[in-house]
Design an enzyme around this catalytic site. Structure first.
Site, PDB file in Angstrom:
ATOM      1  N   ASP A 260      56.543 -10.408 -10.575  1.00 63.14           N
ATOM      2  CA  ASP A 260      57.581 -11.345 -10.149  1.00 63.14           C
ATOM      3  C   ASP A 260      58.870 -11.119 -10.933  1.00 63.14           C
ATOM      4  OD1 ASP A 260      58.495 -13.408  -8.510  1.00 63.14           O
ATOM      5  OD2 ASP A 260      57.957 -14.968  -9.943  1.00 63.14           O
ATOM      6  N   LEU A 261      59.187  -9.864 -11.200  1.00 62.94           N
ATOM      7  CA  LEU A 261      60.398  -9.518 -11.949  1.00 62.94           C
ATOM      8  C   LEU A 261      61.578  -9.410 -10.986  1.00 62.94           C
ATOM      9  CD1 LEU A 261      61.819  -8.683 -14.557  1.00 62.94           C
ATOM     10  CD2 LEU A 261      61.120  -6.323 -14.096  1.00 62.94           C
TER      11      LEU A 261
END
Length: 280
Positions: A183-184
């Protein structure tokens, strides 16, 4: 680790008690809470020695289960530093980034340059207790058709099939295994003092590097069009020496899996469509 079977509503009801327990355990002075997120609760605090920090409580979920372990492994290198942890309460004390400025606000070009520099620093060797990309992809392969049925078949079946096909091709043929953050994106990187930019809120997996570009390619806050999404894919894979086709496949698979039960379902589905049109 807190009970992963809790519903989000029940967990939220427990948050005030958990905060009070953490205040007593660590001797904290509380500030005003940050805007609540889907995966946790965070509030600025002052420690007994006067240092400024953040108390974060994590809602137990498969994607966030080992967030604290990822931060511990990175030990402040490219990510906020973990100061203390309480696994029974799924609580942690973190370094505070006071500015509140997100990388997304710095603009797409700056964001891509920063993310290209951060990713190799985050790709450290890891093992237990993290979930693996192979296991997660295997779960998505079963989850996607089931979720499509539950959703009332509101999504084109060909998109589901394309995602399952991509995941089936990739998950057992991976390269070197490193720690990934699934989830970067631009809103999960904050301006800081110790380093210019630091990652927050990781959702860790162990898998091959090509998977790491998926959340960035679909990062609509950096520009949401076919041209912009493909530019991010091209630039990240070229600059980081990654296999573009594998990265495209991973992005199709994970983005489709995350499209269900998401407030971003429309943008995720558009991204999948654009990537499928780009088959080479």
């Amino acid at each position: 680790m807190a009970d992963a079977s809790l519903t989000h509503g029940v967990w939220l009801e427990r948050v005030p008690d958990l905060v009070a327990e953490c205040v007593e355990e660590w001797g904290l002075q509380l500030g005003e809470p940050y805007e609540p997120g889907a995966a946790g609760y965070a509030v600025p605090v002052e420690l007994q020695d006067g240092r400024q920090a953040v108390l974060k409580l994590i809602y137990p979920h498969r994607e966030s289960e080992h967030e604290v372990d990822a931060l511990a492994l990175w030990d402040g290198h490219g990510a906020v530093k973990l100061l203390a942890r309480d696994d029974d309460r799924s609580a942690m004390l973190l370094e505070r980034c006071d500015s509140g400025e997100t990388l997304a606000a710095a603009g797409a070009d700056v964001a891509l340059e920063v993310l290209t520099g951060l990713l190799p620093r985050l790709w450290v060797v890891g093992g237990e207790p993290f979930h693996t990309l192979e296991d997660e992809a295997s779960w998505w392969i079963g989850y996607l058709p089931e979720q499509w049925e539950r959703s009332g078949r509101t999504v084109e079946r060909r998109l589901v099939d394309a995602a399952v096909d991509a995941l089936s091709l990739l998950y057992q043929s991976q390269g070197e295994q490193v720690l990934l953050n699934q989830d970067l994106h631009g809103d999960n990187v904050l301006a800081a003092e110790r380093e210019p930019w630091l990652v927050i809120d990781p959702k860790p997996l162990i898998g091959e590097r090509e998977f790491a570009v998926a959340p960035i390619v679909r990062s609509f806050e950096l520009g949401h069009s076919k041209r912009e999404a493909l530019y991010r894919l091209d630039r990240l894979t070229a600059d980081l020496g990654l296999d573009r086709e594998r990265a495209r496949g991973w992005t199709i698979g994970q983005t489709m899996a995350w499209a269900f039960d998401s407030e971003y379902d429309a943008t995720h589905l558009e991204t999948v469509q654009w990537l499928l049109e780009d088959a080479r």
